[in-house]
Write a protein that holds these residues in place. Structure first.
Motif, PDB file in Angstrom:
ATOM      1  N   ARG A 222       0.730  -1.096  -0.029  1.00  0.00           N
ATOM      2  CA  ARG A 222      -0.027  -0.009  -0.080  1.00  0.00           C
ATOM      3  C   ARG A 222       0.897   1.215   0.109  1.00  0.00           C
ATOM      4  O   ARG A 222       2.094   1.366   0.332  1.00  0.00           O
TER       5      ARG A 222
ATOM      6  N   THR B 128       1.923   5.365  -1.910  1.00  0.00           N
ATOM      7  CA  THR B 128       2.282   5.830  -3.055  1.00  0.00           C
ATOM      8  C   THR B 128       3.713   5.468  -3.392  1.00  0.00           C
ATOM      9  O   THR B 128       3.968   5.655  -4.668  1.00  0.00           O
TER      10      THR B 128
ATOM     11  N   SER C 292       1.657   0.853  -8.589  1.00  0.00           N
ATOM     12  CA  SER C 292       0.278   0.456  -8.669  1.00  0.00           C
ATOM     13  C   SER C 292      -0.136  -0.739  -8.870  1.00  0.00           C
ATOM     14  O   SER C 292      -1.263  -1.199  -8.494  1.00  0.00           O
TER      15      SER C 292
ATOM     16  N   ARG D  32      -0.471  -2.783  -5.485  1.00  0.00           N
ATOM     17  CA  ARG D  32      -1.374  -2.259  -4.413  1.00  0.00           C
ATOM     18  C   ARG D  32      -2.579  -3.202  -4.212  1.00  0.00           C
ATOM     19  O   ARG D  32      -3.228  -3.558  -5.261  1.00  0.00           O
TER      20      ARG D  32
END
Length: 168
Positions: free
Chosen positions: A31, A33, A37, A40
């Protein structure tokens, strides 16, 4: 056996919560930033999805006439013809899915004259390749039971024999 599996996407850089590195420091989960992606969250794959993939891969093999044992094929043919009936794509396929692995059992009917050993080997290879490439699960085994041999002059359970009328 569970209905679905949930796999953490740790292969792409994420880690599971509570995991520690070599120094004993807790690593962050997939998880945030700073995590790509694509890694995640979690991916869940239902058993029925793996069964459909395995069934389609087995049906692609030349020499396999059908999937399913005799009674399952007969009942499936009736169900397929009933209004609102679903097609039995996964008939003859059973799967067990874990977090990272899957096992597949196939009941097949082979065409008369083919090498059963070669057809079974090709089916096993095709199923392993399809399931692993589409799901990322490791297929630990593909068990194949040859339930019948389809003879050239045999009629399938779902087929109706066409008869000529006495009058034109």
């Amino acid at each position: 056996m569970t209905d679905t599996i949930s796999r953490p996407d740790t292969e792409r850089g994420g880690t599971e919560p509570g995991q520690k590195d070599e120094a004993g420091k807790e690593l962050r989960g997939g998880r945030g930033t700073d995590v790509p992606s694509a890694s995640r969250g979690r991916t869940t794959i239902a058993d029925s999805v793996v069964a459909k993939i395995a069934a389609m891969a087995a049906r692609e093999v030349p020499g396999i006439h059908n999937l399913g044992a005799g009674m399952a094929r007969a009942l499936g043919a009736v169900r397929d013809r009933a209004p609102g009936g679903r097609s039995g794509v996964t008939r003859g396929v059973k799967v067990e899915v874990g977090e990272r692995q899957a096992a597949v059992d196939l009941d097949i009917v082979v065409e008369y004259g083919v090498s059963i050993i070669e057809v079974a080997g090709e089916a096993r290879t095709n199923v392993v390749s399809a399931v692993e490439s589409m799901t990322g699960l490791q297929v630990v085994e593909v068990n194949i039971a040859v339930d019948d041999v389809h003879l050239p002059d045999e009629q399938d359970e779902g087929e109706t024999q066409e008869t000529e009328g006495r009058v034109a």
